[in-house]
Write an enzyme that holds these catalytic residues in place. Sequence first.
Site, PDB file in Angstrom:
ATOM      1  CG  ASN A 178      -7.777  90.445   0.446  1.00 44.89           C
ATOM      2  OD1 ASN A 178      -8.385  91.482  -0.552  1.00 44.89           O
ATOM      3  ND2 ASN A 178      -8.345  89.278   0.407  1.00 44.89           N
ATOM      4  CE  LYS A 217     -12.078  88.862   3.727  1.00 44.42           C
ATOM      5  NZ  LYS A 217     -12.298  87.897   2.893  1.00 44.42           N
ATOM      6  NE  ARG A 225      -7.264  89.169  -3.903  1.00 46.18           N
ATOM      7  CZ  ARG A 225      -8.173  88.223  -3.808  1.00 46.18           C
ATOM      8  NH1 ARG A 225      -8.678  87.944  -2.437  1.00 46.18           N
ATOM      9  NH2 ARG A 225      -8.740  87.527  -4.943  1.00 46.18           N
ATOM     10  CG  HIS A 230     -10.832  84.388  -8.119  1.00 47.28           C
ATOM     11  ND1 HIS A 230     -12.211  83.988  -8.831  1.00 47.28           N
ATOM     12  CD2 HIS A 230     -11.184  85.215  -6.888  1.00 47.28           C
ATOM     13  CE1 HIS A 230     -13.167  84.765  -8.174  1.00 47.28           C
ATOM     14  NE2 HIS A 230     -12.418  85.247  -7.086  1.00 47.28           N
ATOM     15  NE  ARG A 265     -18.039  90.432  -8.110  1.00 51.95           N
ATOM     16  CZ  ARG A 265     -16.875  89.935  -7.968  1.00 51.95           C
ATOM     17  NH1 ARG A 265     -16.012  89.932  -8.952  1.00 51.95           N
ATOM     18  NH2 ARG A 265     -16.413  89.733  -6.810  1.00 51.95           N
ATOM     19  N   GLY A 282     -15.428  79.346  -0.529  1.00 47.91           N
ATOM     20  CA  GLY A 282     -16.322  79.155   0.373  1.00 47.91           C
ATOM     21  C   GLY A 282     -17.510  78.164  -0.122  1.00 47.91           C
ATOM     22  CD  GLU A 341      -8.175  84.180  -2.653  1.00 43.78           C
ATOM     23  OE1 GLU A 341      -8.689  84.572  -1.577  1.00 43.78           O
ATOM     24  OE2 GLU A 341      -8.369  84.321  -3.660  1.00 43.78           O
TER      25      GLU A 341
HETATM   26  P1  ADP Z   1     -15.086  85.652  -0.312  1.00 47.22           P
HETATM   27  O1  ADP Z   1     -13.918  85.277   0.413  1.00 47.22           O
HETATM   28  O2  ADP Z   1     -14.902  86.000  -1.804  1.00 47.22           O
HETATM   29  O3  ADP Z   1     -16.150  86.509   0.599  1.00 47.22           O
HETATM   30  P2  ADP Z   1     -16.052  82.996   0.288  1.00 47.22           P
HETATM   31  O4  ADP Z   1     -14.865  82.338  -0.404  1.00 47.22           O
HETATM   32  O5  ADP Z   1     -15.690  82.998   1.712  1.00 47.22           O
HETATM   33  O6  ADP Z   1     -16.111  84.451  -0.262  1.00 47.22           O
HETATM   34  O7  ADP Z   1     -17.279  82.339  -0.177  1.00 47.22           O
HETATM   35  C1  ADP Z   1     -18.562  82.870   0.425  1.00 47.22           C
HETATM   36  C2  ADP Z   1     -19.758  82.036  -0.096  1.00 47.22           C
HETATM   37  O8  ADP Z   1     -19.623  80.639   0.317  1.00 47.22           O
HETATM   38  C3  ADP Z   1     -21.078  82.511   0.409  1.00 47.22           C
HETATM   39  O9  ADP Z   1     -22.168  82.512  -0.989  1.00 47.22           O
HETATM   40  C4  ADP Z   1     -21.335  81.436   1.420  1.00 47.22           C
HETATM   41  O10 ADP Z   1     -22.932  81.362   1.434  1.00 47.22           O
HETATM   42  C5  ADP Z   1     -20.803  80.078   0.863  1.00 47.22           C
HETATM   43  N1  ADP Z   1     -20.592  79.076   1.707  1.00 47.22           N
HETATM   44  C6  ADP Z   1     -19.809  79.191   2.721  1.00 47.22           C
HETATM   45  N2  ADP Z   1     -20.106  77.711   3.757  1.00 47.22           N
HETATM   46  C7  ADP Z   1     -21.079  77.265   2.901  1.00 47.22           C
HETATM   47  C8  ADP Z   1     -21.669  76.119   3.224  1.00 47.22           C
HETATM   48  N3  ADP Z   1     -21.436  75.232   4.254  1.00 47.22           N
HETATM   49  N4  ADP Z   1     -22.915  75.717   2.450  1.00 47.22           N
HETATM   50  C9  ADP Z   1     -23.174  76.665   1.432  1.00 47.22           C
HETATM   51  N5  ADP Z   1     -22.469  77.709   0.975  1.00 47.22           N
HETATM   52  C10 ADP Z   1     -21.470  78.191   1.913  1.00 47.22           C
END
Ligand code: ADP
Length: 400
Positions: free
Chosen positions: A9, A16, A92, A180, A240, A327, A378
């Site tokens: 990815n 990653k 990806r 996604h 964004r 996340g 994913e």
């Molecule tokens: P990506 O894989 O697209 O980098 P993620 O799916 O890991 O993103 O999501 C990242 C987001 O999730 C960030 O805004 C992070 O602050 C939020 N996040 C992760 N854990 C928590 C939590 N416990 N509480 C609030 N937000 C969280």
Amino acid sequence: MNGSILALNAGSSSLKFRLYEVHGEQFSLILRGQFDGLNSNPHLAVKEASGKEIADLDLVLEDNMREDMLERIFEIIKPYTVNNPLRAVGHRILHGGARFSAPVLLDDAIVDYLETLVPMGPLHQPANLASVKLFRKIRPELPQIACFDTAFHVNIDPRAARYPIPRQYSDKGYRRYGFHGLSYTYIAGRLREISEYLSRKRSVVAHLGSGSSLCAMRNGKAVDTTMGMTPLGGLMMGTRSGTIDPGLVLALIETEGLSPADLKHMLYYDSGLVGVSGISPDLRVLLASDDPRAAQAVELFVFSATREIAAMAASMEGMDSLVFSAGIGENSALMRTMICDRLAWMGVTLDEEANAKNAAIISAPESRIEVRIIPTDEEVILAKQTALVIGEGAHGDAAA
Ligand code: ADP
């Protein structure tokens, strides 16, 4: 198929990778690794699936770093592939355009076609293709498979796909694609595993991470989705803007004198949570802050998410279940509460205890809409789609 598969990815500042061992239908994660800070302070971290640390080191920023990184990945996985030879690499890829509705074995002609889609994913697509091209250069004998984030949405409702612009442009492929898709493929599969009945119902899946989108899903298929021709549309995100008035874009050009490059940067990197708060794109930071601008950004995110959830429900003429993922969706009980509280009028009632524990089902028994948390994966979809293509010679080229 037996052997191993490397799932990749590649983003603009990170790469990653995961190594899976495959025995027939069984996919076991062996290693996970990540290069971060590729434009500033490169760092490599690798762990075995058990959590055992294999590498955690700062790297020196060099011109040919990307090629070195890929060679380094081969060094790292070597001992793990002695008994399970590496069969293929799954990439990806953000955009497959109108042509690809399934993963495909990459060749020169397909890479050329994917290059033409760069304007529809100006930040992600070049980074994805750069790693494809490097891999094909250093390991030409290894099958390279493209797995598309758009593919899941290829057959959305035609009314969701079409923009009300002159036909001469829509005929050229200016339409909603949605993204996604690897995450939504995983969640559609989990819904089917949980219950065939549930999978046939109308679900809105909320992939809320640093990039966020929603998918209106029925019978395991996408009906509508919030992102558009590019991954800039739909919900407000970490950096964004999401969907804004196209007239605002014109005003920024004509009145504020922004160039296309300035605008692109502003809308992709300086908007969303970081733009409104002026503090951070990271929701955890904003939730911990007592700055009123942080609270305003969080409230706008919730407002935007609930408005779009209702729009997805309207596209399906109703909604039976809501799924939180990624996340924010998987980890933030507070955000789930704030979003679900605004959906009470639709018949959403949370079980606050279950929600606080990140339980699988977080709605109360009397809730008309069932609310679940499904952690997404994913990468395992990348590995499975890759194995499918090399195992069956399958391809998803609708034009072939
Ligand atoms: P990506 O894989 O697209 O980098 P993620 O799916 O890991 O993103 O999501 C990242 C987001 O999730 C960030 O805004 C992070 O602050 C939020 N996040 C992760 N854990 C928590 C939590 N416990 N509480 C609030 N937000 C969280």
